[in-house]
Design an enzyme around this catalytic site. Structure first.
Site, PDB file in Angstrom:
ATOM      1  CB  SER A  59       0.455  -5.298  -3.507  1.00 17.02           C
ATOM      2  OG  SER A  59       1.094  -4.392  -2.627  1.00 17.02           O
ATOM      3  CG  ASP A 105       5.839   0.049  -6.849  1.00 20.55           C
ATOM      4  OD1 ASP A 105       5.535   1.051  -5.783  1.00 20.55           O
ATOM      5  OD2 ASP A 105       5.132  -0.890  -6.814  1.00 20.55           O
ATOM      6  CG  HIS A 141       1.874  -0.244  -5.056  1.00 17.60           C
ATOM      7  ND1 HIS A 141       3.027  -1.304  -5.374  1.00 17.60           N
ATOM      8  CD2 HIS A 141       1.153  -0.875  -4.387  1.00 17.60           C
ATOM      9  CE1 HIS A 141       2.341  -2.410  -4.728  1.00 17.60           C
ATOM     10  NE2 HIS A 141       1.232  -2.302  -3.891  1.00 17.60           N
ATOM     11  CE1 TYR A 148      -3.404  -6.947  -1.280  1.00 15.22           C
ATOM     12  CE2 TYR A 148      -4.062  -7.203   0.834  1.00 15.22           C
ATOM     13  CZ  TYR A 148      -3.167  -6.547   0.079  1.00 15.22           C
ATOM     14  OH  TYR A 148      -2.427  -5.570   0.459  1.00 15.22           O
TER      15      TYR A 148
END
Length: 687
Positions: free
Chosen positions: A538, A621, A656, A458
């Protein structure tokens, strides 16, 4: 397999930014699929191609069936206690959505809210719930189709009947009840213009008070900043009920202003306790006539401070000083401070008295992640959850006075956690920085030769990747794959300095750290270039897109999920403007140069052989709008980057990630794991 991609039309759209000619031929794909027939047709054409490819993959149906078996066990969330009533979420196994139940004393839990009855497709979710102080009512937030927008409703706990109250256009807000249970405080945005709800920028949030039984137009405006439309607000009633603590934010950075409003005086003027957006000040609770806060002011790894409730100017007293480990959460229960720390990304919990004297530690069930310890300062017990990569989420009841703990809810999962091993390693990044990484796999897996490995990351927004259980991760390991999580810079694993080292102009460090993780796994013989895949969602989708462009030959397959792929236009949609704290503002020359250099959409390398890529997103989203993934997919498919497939999978009536029904999750992961297995030569072990 040769794939004939749908032909995507191009335009002559060119922007001239700081002397650069920036082409954007697929800008039309930024259109809302609900409003644009052309975009909707493109989505359908792409799904037809990707659906046909994925459904034909070997083992896909077997992976789906096994995943359904693994998923089918009872699951619980952390409880919230109000009086003798204990509220928590429960799922029998394969229900689309978790159900809210209430347990009174030692009685059997009873259902209070069942979101599975709210829609035919299971895509309407109970996003959050908030019991009143006396436990008589629960205010709850409804999420439809994965959108960030929430609708607030109220249910009577005694009767199970819904009240007529309804509040719309709530986003990025909790709610907090007055201590007398007469109503609650919440934040919302103005109603968007027609057709703009899912793409327009979010401005002018304000704090309101809703009295039970009132219609929304009657809600009283409590606090707003018309002169600063970009500011947002979180409002919380202090634990003594005397003060409304308003936390003011303006982006994703944990840098806040704090405003106090005296609730004992109608119309009391707001008092600014903290100004300047310089540091994190997170309200903990009020006890002994002092407000307690967690802050990183002069303490990048966190410390606890307090100030008298009667002072209009902060008079800070340090309660728990900064230590070598990061404080990830603090609560006050039973007159004690519970401080949860990260020690090399693993949880440790210490207790202190209200003056900061150490009482002791909480014995945890193993090496992993602890969460919870919520409650009120006068409560005599609290609850916490514990999990790790090979340990399903289990709930514990903790007696504050005695320190005794016992299992509250434990899942009876259809797999043996002892059949898997987890280890932590440290590897050097490009600049020599030591980066931690977790590596997990089946205990009986023969690592004498390279195995298919999935590397996850991430690296942004101060978010740490702590050990967490996931059925899907466990299935990847059960199939015979290695699962690795790299704790790269940009996250919050080691506090503010670790975050700063991987954001803004330092963002390349995050990419270098992730690339180095892959190189380490290959160097140590865990995997090889033709068996290594990467996955992130993301900001992690951005990560995957960027490193694939920078080192396409290092990976066999990649899945960038709901990613931020156009780094020059992310700030023009919904919540995107908040992300300039981590990425920088594309409208400023210094940040533009940096963003343009790694933006996945703008840096696809013609002539390079790319790994197999499966992009995933959702048509509704409204966090990272799907236009990011649409444009990136079109650009990949048009580029000369080798013969491996470059597909996009577009979920319908999903956002999302939050609120996605179980069936959709199982279908999605069956597609992803089959795709990765095919392109990393994994022949799944399927019991």
């Amino acid at each position: 397999m040769n794939i004939s991609y749908p032909k995507t039309r191009t335009s002559n759209q060119v922007d001239y930014l700081f002397g650069e000619r920036v082409a954007d031929p697929y800008r039309w794909l930024e259109g809302d699929v609900r409003e644009s027939k052309d975009v909707a047709a493109w989505v359908q054409a792409q799904n037809d191609i990707s659906g046909g490819y994925l459904n034909a993959l070997t083992y896909r149906s077997e992976i789906k069936a096994r995943l359904g078996m693994l998923w089918n066990y009872e699951k619980f969330t952390l409880p919230t206690k109000r009086g003798e009533r204990c509220f928590f979420m429960h799922n029998t196994g394969l229900q689309s959505q978790f159900v809210l139940v209430v347990q009174e004393g030692e009685r059997q839990p009873r259902m209070l809210l069942d979101p599975n009855s709210w829609s035919e497709d299971g895509a309407t979710a109970l996003a959050a719930y908030f019991p009143s102080p006396d436990g008589k009512f629960v205010a709850y937030q409804v999420q439809d189709g994965g959108s960030d927008w929430r609708t607030i409703k109220i249910v009577s706990v005694d009767t199970g009947e819904a009240l007529s109250d309804r509040i719309d256009w709530v986003k990025f807000s909790g709610l907090s009840w007055k201590k007398d249970g007469s109503g609650f405080f919440y934040s919302r945005y103005p109603e968007p213009e027609t057709g703009e709800a899912f793409q327009s920028l979010n401005h002018n949030q304000a704090v309101y008070f809703h009295a039970i039984g009132d219609d929304q137009p009657q809600d009283r405006l409590i606090y707003a900043r018309a002169e600063n439309p970009e500011h947002g607000f979180g409002a919380e009633v202090s634990s003594d009920g005397e003060t409304l603590v308003i936390t003011v934010w303006r982006g994703t950075d944990e840098r806040y202003e704090v405003v106090l409003i005296d609730l004992s005086t109608l119309g009391a003027a707001p008092v600014e306790l903290i100004s300047g957006f310089e540091s994190n000040y997170t309200y903990i609770a009020t006890a002994n006539n002092r407000h307690f806060f967690l802050t990183d002011s002069n303490a990048p790894r966190g410390r606890v401070v307090s100030t008298p409730v009667d002072d209009t100017v902060a008079d800070w007293l340090e309660v728990i000083p900064e230590s070598e480990n990061v404080i990830s959460g603090v609560s006050i229960v039973g007159g004690r401070l519970f401080a949860t720390y990260m020690q090399d990304v693993k949880s440790a919990v210490l207790t202190f008295d209200l003056d900061g004297a150490l009482i002791g530690d909480v014995t945890l069930p193993g090496v992993g992640t602890a969460s919870g310890f919520g409650g009120e300062p006068e409560d005599t017990e609290t609850f916490f959850g514990f999990e790790s990569f090979n340990q399903p989420y289990t709930l514990y009841r903790f007696d504050v006075g005695t320190g005794d703990q016992k299992v509250f809810k434990q899942p009876d999962a259809p797999f043996n956690p002892d059949g898997f091993v987890v280890r932590q390693v440290f590897y050097p990044s490009k600049d020599g920085t030591e980066i931690p990484m977790f590596i997990a796999h089946r205990k009986d897996l023969d690592l004498s030769s390279a195995k298919p490995a999935l590397l996850y990351g991430y690296g942004g927004f101060n978010v740490p990747l702590t050990p967490a259980f996931s059925v899907t991760r466990l299935q990847w390991m059960e199939m015979g794959g290695v699962y690795a999580v790299a704790n790269i810079r940009g996250g919050g694993e080691y506090g503010k300095a670790w975050h700063d080292a991987g954001r803004l102009r330092n963002k390349q460090n995050a990419f270098d750290d992730f690339i180095a993780a892959g190189e380490y796994l290959i160097e140590k013989g865990v995997t090889s270039k033709d068996r290594l895949s990467i996955f992130g969602g993301s900001n992690g989708g951005l990560l995957v897109g960027a490193v694939v462009n920078q080192r396409p030959g290092l990976f066999a397959a990649a899945i960038p999920a709901v990613g931020v792929m156009d780094m020059l236009r992310f700030h023009k949609f919904t919540a995107g403007r908040f992300w300039t704290d981590d990425y920088g503002d594309p409208d400023e020359k210094e940040h533009f140069r940096n963003l343009y250099a790694y933006s996945p959409y703008h840096n696809i390398n013609e002539g390079e052989d790319y790994p197999a890529v499966l992009i995933t997103t959702a048509d509704t989203d409204d966090r990272v709008v799907p236009g990011h993934s649409f444009k990136y997919a079109a650009a990949l498919q048009a580029a000369d980057i080798g013969d491996k497939p470059h597909l996009i999978r577009i979920e319908t009536r999903a956002g999302h990630g939050a609120g996605k029904p179980t069936e959709k999750i199982i279908e999605e992961y069956a597609d992803m794991w089959a795709f990765l297995a095919h392109h990393t030569e994994l022949e799944p072990h399927l019991p």
